[in-house]
Design a protein around this motif. Sequence first.
Motif, PDB file in Angstrom:
ATOM      1  N   THR A  78       0.842  -1.196   0.000  1.00 39.82           N
ATOM      2  CA  THR A  78       0.000   0.000   0.000  1.00 39.82           C
ATOM      3  C   THR A  78       0.879   1.249   0.000  1.00 39.82           C
ATOM      4  N   LEU A  80       0.628   5.336   0.675  1.00 42.62           N
ATOM      5  CA  LEU A  80      -0.200   6.444   1.165  1.00 42.62           C
ATOM      6  C   LEU A  80       0.336   7.737   0.570  1.00 42.62           C
ATOM      7  N   TYR A  90      -5.246  11.003   3.828  1.00 41.17           N
ATOM      8  CA  TYR A  90      -4.340  10.461   2.817  1.00 41.17           C
ATOM      9  C   TYR A  90      -5.132   9.819   1.684  1.00 41.17           C
ATOM     10  N   ILE A  92      -5.187   6.313   0.163  1.00 42.45           N
ATOM     11  CA  ILE A  92      -4.697   4.950   0.393  1.00 42.45           C
ATOM     12  C   ILE A  92      -4.773   4.197  -0.931  1.00 42.45           C
ATOM     13  N   ASP A  94      -4.110   0.811  -2.709  1.00 47.47           N
ATOM     14  CA  ASP A  94      -3.844  -0.623  -2.611  1.00 47.47           C
ATOM     15  C   ASP A  94      -3.283  -1.057  -3.964  1.00 47.47           C
ATOM     16  N   ASP A 124      -9.890   8.630   4.853  1.00 45.50           N
ATOM     17  CA  ASP A 124      -8.967   8.761   3.727  1.00 45.50           C
ATOM     18  C   ASP A 124      -9.661   8.292   2.451  1.00 45.50           C
ATOM     19  N   ILE A 126      -9.926   5.992  -0.723  1.00 44.30           N
ATOM     20  CA  ILE A 126      -9.514   4.602  -0.945  1.00 44.30           C
ATOM     21  C   ILE A 126      -9.524   4.273  -2.435  1.00 44.30           C
ATOM     22  N   LEU A 128      -8.248   1.113  -5.209  1.00 45.60           N
ATOM     23  CA  LEU A 128      -7.773  -0.265  -5.354  1.00 45.60           C
ATOM     24  C   LEU A 128      -7.185  -0.485  -6.749  1.00 45.60           C
TER      25      LEU A 128
END
Lengths: 136, 182
Positions: A78, A80, A90, A92, A94, A124, A126, A128
């Motif tokens: 991950t 950030l 942040y 994030i 992934d 935060d 997100i 992916l």
Amino acid sequence: MIRHFSFLYRIVFGCFALFVISCKYATNQDISAIAPKMSYDAGNLIATLQTTKEYDSETVIAVTGIVHEVNTINNRVTILLKGNDEQENYIICDMDSNQTHKIKTIQKGDSLVIKGLLKGMLKDVIMLNCIIVKSE
Amino acid sequence: MIRILVIFLLMVTNAKPPKATEKVIARQGKVSFFSYTSVEDIKAENNQVLSVIDIDKKEIAVRMLMNAFIFEKALMREHFNESYLESDIYPKAIFEGEIVDFDPTIDGEQTRIVKGVFTMHGKSKALEIKTKIVKQDNNYMVSGVFETFVKDYDINIPPLLAGNIAKSISVEFRFEYQPYED
């Protein structure tokens, strides 16, 4: 002759069915060939998602930001990205498993452009299936 | 008069600002669920679950995005988000509760019951979860497993697929907390 065509038809149909099934059951969404719908600065993305609930989740976006941290919590790689200095939120990211070789050289403070699938925001943002588009 | 003034001055000089409540945060908590049936096993995990513990109040809050669960198969993810959990209408699941008899002064491991309400798919259910808490250098790790029932959250599963999804779902969680200033 007809029997030969019938056999060929079955083979072609079988291959097509397998292709459709494999697409449906694909385990990981590779976004490398998808052009980002929007590009953001990390701080702007955080500010935008803080102020509106009307945003396109499940779309591929590109984010430019400074690396705050690279970690392997939950055995997931991950990154950030930090927002503005006054923000304590942040992005994030992934990372996709195919990015492992690129991540080895990434350090805190690096400037990155990351493309990923926007999922939404809790504290935060997100994302992916992320891939590194550009690093400086 | 002088005595009153001295007492007043002593009170003022000894007055301390109220202590800020101590909180810890986990930004990348992990929640997994498992459904085991004779037809198929379904597993999914969410690695970006947010949780905050107010150490003084012994309160815990957890939030997760339902569309951030990763499945083994894309079709499972599609059914989960579009047909069962309706993630566009109910994007988040929330747990808010209290860690009963939590003692933050204990270094190392303690097992406690977390009592709270879990809200998912617009339905709320009271839960009591046996939880392992490990404190090390002012960082906390909280983990546990519990069972919950699909019917409690008003999730409609078509009769044709009813055999594919277990009535009771096993949920596993693990959060690593760091100090946090709100």
